[in-house]
Design an enzyme around this catalytic site. Structure first.
Site, PDB file in Angstrom:
ATOM      1  N   CYS A 143       9.767  11.989   0.719  1.00  0.00           N
ATOM      2  CA  CYS A 143      10.322  10.961   1.617  1.00  0.00           C
ATOM      3  C   CYS A 143      11.859  11.118   1.698  1.00  0.00           C
ATOM      4  O   CYS A 143      12.327  12.208   1.987  1.00  0.00           O
ATOM      5  CB  CYS A 143       9.885   9.573   1.147  1.00  0.00           C
ATOM      6  N   ASP A 300       0.374  10.058   8.625  1.00  0.00           N
ATOM      7  CA  ASP A 300       1.584   9.377   8.147  1.00  0.00           C
ATOM      8  C   ASP A 300       2.205   8.542   9.260  1.00  0.00           C
ATOM      9  O   ASP A 300       2.618   9.078  10.291  1.00  0.00           O
ATOM     10  CB  ASP A 300       2.580  10.440   7.652  1.00  0.00           C
ATOM     11  N   HIS A 329       1.293   8.487   4.178  1.00  0.00           N
ATOM     12  CA  HIS A 329       2.600   8.788   3.577  1.00  0.00           C
ATOM     13  C   HIS A 329       2.545   8.786   2.041  1.00  0.00           C
ATOM     14  O   HIS A 329       3.088   9.679   1.394  1.00  0.00           O
ATOM     15  CB  HIS A 329       3.601   7.728   4.061  1.00  0.00           C
TER      16      HIS A 329
END
Lengths: 355, 167
Positions: A143, A300, A329
């Protein structure tokens, strides 16, 4: 008589379900339990080294440093015993380190991505090298952590980075129609400076709302219905409890870093276009030469696949791979299928490059 | 009760039908909501709400901050801003300490290399030069080979064990 017994059983079962529900909703699960040692600290940042789980001769020579986002706890990488990425990698013979950025206070409101990527990270890496005795290392960024590791890899390509793993990396912000966040933070509707003037750092609650509002029904309703339906299944309950413990433990994001993320990345898309300036130097992605694995989660909604694929055309790495996987995600690394899909693939890729 | 009857009673679970209907409704609602939040209108509405909230709360927040600052001053206590400024200075000191730690590591590595009778490579000369300049480099950039690091660790372990014996 039999009917009365049946009704009593039914009441007892319901009472048990309610007790379980009360427990998982009001207590915190024991997460991040893998034994580790604190080897370095700076400001709020802490570098941990996990206790090896294999014999020294079976271990990989190249240490692995895990970098997670700056607005969530990294405990998601070591969720619960028996279902932990850290534990899995230790069992495969890696020397695993984790950089926990900590919780920024008001005094950290001026911290930018620059500080994280080229001030704190190189120092932590120096410590990894000293402790491990290795000249080279692998970096795994997930991320926002993937943004930081990408900046690091481009700014300091000669510091021994051998393998770079980017998980659900939000690097390319060009597809504005595909990015709900980009619409929300458009300069016509969202005054980032006003928010930061009021709060200093970006409050954890606002970040949490932003992430959950992308899929409001799933996050605010379905998740709880799923738990209710499976209250009799300890496996599902414990998994939900651990995940809920992590999801509800949010941290604020340093103000200047948040502003940079919104203005320079979401609005101006500077990173992927080699226009981002960090500490006076341009982040030129073509300077990245490390072996590169980019993992994309097909489902995601926070970092849609279109944000992570472009990096492969920008780097100079000869050895590069794009791995697409079904999942969300967080689910690709912490979901029930992760131990059968994502983790073994990462191990296969990294193991062959860590000798 | 026979197996056939058990299967029949399971198939008759009215909650299963309810759950099916509920899930179908939630799926439809989820799709609608995802589309709704992905519109310019939603972005505009949330932006306006946030703007309004900040505008309404700003005068109260400022008044409270001023009053709190005055109270703290009267009590000779530091304000939040002052504590934050102090914390920033601590961080700067920590950074300098970390720089010094890096330099000490490199000096130790060079000295251990000499002690162990290892020839000092070109890297060590570079390291010495950069140390003199005060530059912060990683140990790798200083050219210290792995063997030298191991020597440093061995020496540290010797020192630690000596310390433990003394205790």
């Amino acid at each position: 008589m039999r009917q009365t017994g049946g009704v009593l059983d039914s009441f007892q079962a319901t009472a048990e379900r309610l007790r379980t529900l009360n427990r998982v909703m009001t207590t915190k699960a024991a997460i991040a339990q893998t034994p580790k040692e604190l080897v370095w600290t700076l400001n709020k940042a802490k570098l941990y080294r996990y206790a090896p789980m294999t014999e020294a001769e079976k271990r990989h020579a190249i240490p692995l440093l895990l970098i997670f986002a700056i607005m969530n706890r990294p405990s998601i990488l070591d969720l619960r015993p028996g279902h932990s990425f850290v534990e899995f990698m230790l069992r495969q013979g890696y020397d695993v380190y984790l950089l926990d950025w900590g919780v920024p206070g008001l005094e950290d409101r001026h911290m930018k991505l620059d500080d994280y990527a080229v001030e704190y990270l190189p120092r932590a890496i120096r410590k990894v090298k000293t402790v491990s005795g290795a000249e080279e290392f692998s970096l795994l960024g997930w991320c926002i952590g993937a943004i930081l590791t990408t900046i690091y890899a481009a700014m300091l390509p000669d510091e021994g980075l051998r393998n770079l793993l980017l998980l659900t990396a939000p690097l390319d912000f060009s597809n504005r129609n595909g990015l709900t966040f980009a619409k929300w933070v458009d300069e016509r509707y969202f005054d980032v400076d006003k928010v930061l003037e009021a709060f200093g750092n970006m409050p954890a609650e606002m970040i949490d709302y932003g992430a959950k509002a992308l899929k409001p029904v799933e996050n605010y309703l379905s998740s709880y219905y799923k738990l209710w339906d499976n209250l009799d299944d300890p496996r599902v309950v414990e998994s939900w409890h651990a995940m809920n413990t992590w999801v509800t433990d949010n941290i604020p994001m340093a103000g200047a870093a948040y502003r940079q993320l919104i203005v320079e990345l979401y609005r101006k898309n500077k990173l992927i276009n080699n226009q981002l300036v960090v500490r006076g130097g341009v982040v030129d992605l073509s300077r990245i030469r490390a072996n590169l694995l980019t993992v994309i989660a097909e489902g995601d909604h926070i970092t849609p696949p279109c944000q992570s694929a472009t990096i492969l055309t920008k780097v100079s790495s000869r050895d590069k791979e794009l791995y697409r996987i079904h999942g969300g995600h967080i689910g690709i690394m912490a979901g029930s299928a992760a131990a059968r899909t994502t983790w073994p693939h990462i191990d296969r890729w990294l193991g062959a490059r860590s000798r | 009760m026979s197996d056939g009857q058990e299967k029949g009673s399971k198939a008759f679970d009215p909650m299963e039908t309810f759950r099916g209907m509920r899930d179908a409704y939630l799926d439809a609602m989820a799709k609608t909501m995802v589309e709704a939040v992905n519109t310019e209108a939603y972005a505009q509405a949330t932006g306006a709400m946030l703007e309004g909230t900040l505008a309404v709360t700003a005068p109260f927040r400022e008044a409270m901050e001023k009053s709190l600052a005055n109270t703290l001053q009267q009590l000779s206590l530091p304000s939040r801003q002052e504590v934050a400024a102090l914390a920033e200075r601590f961080t700067n000191i920590e950074m300098r300490l970390d720089d010094m730690d890096a330099k000490l590591d490199r000096i130790e590595a060079i000295l251990c290399g000499e002690e162990e009778g290892e020839p000092l490579g070109e890297g060590s000369e570079d390291a010495a030069a950069s140390l003199a300049e005060g530059a912060v480099q990683s140990p790798a950039a200083a050219g210290g080979p792995q063997a030298r690091r191991k020597a440093v660790r061995r020496r540290r372990m010797r020192q630690r064990s000596a310390g433990n014996t003394r205790k």
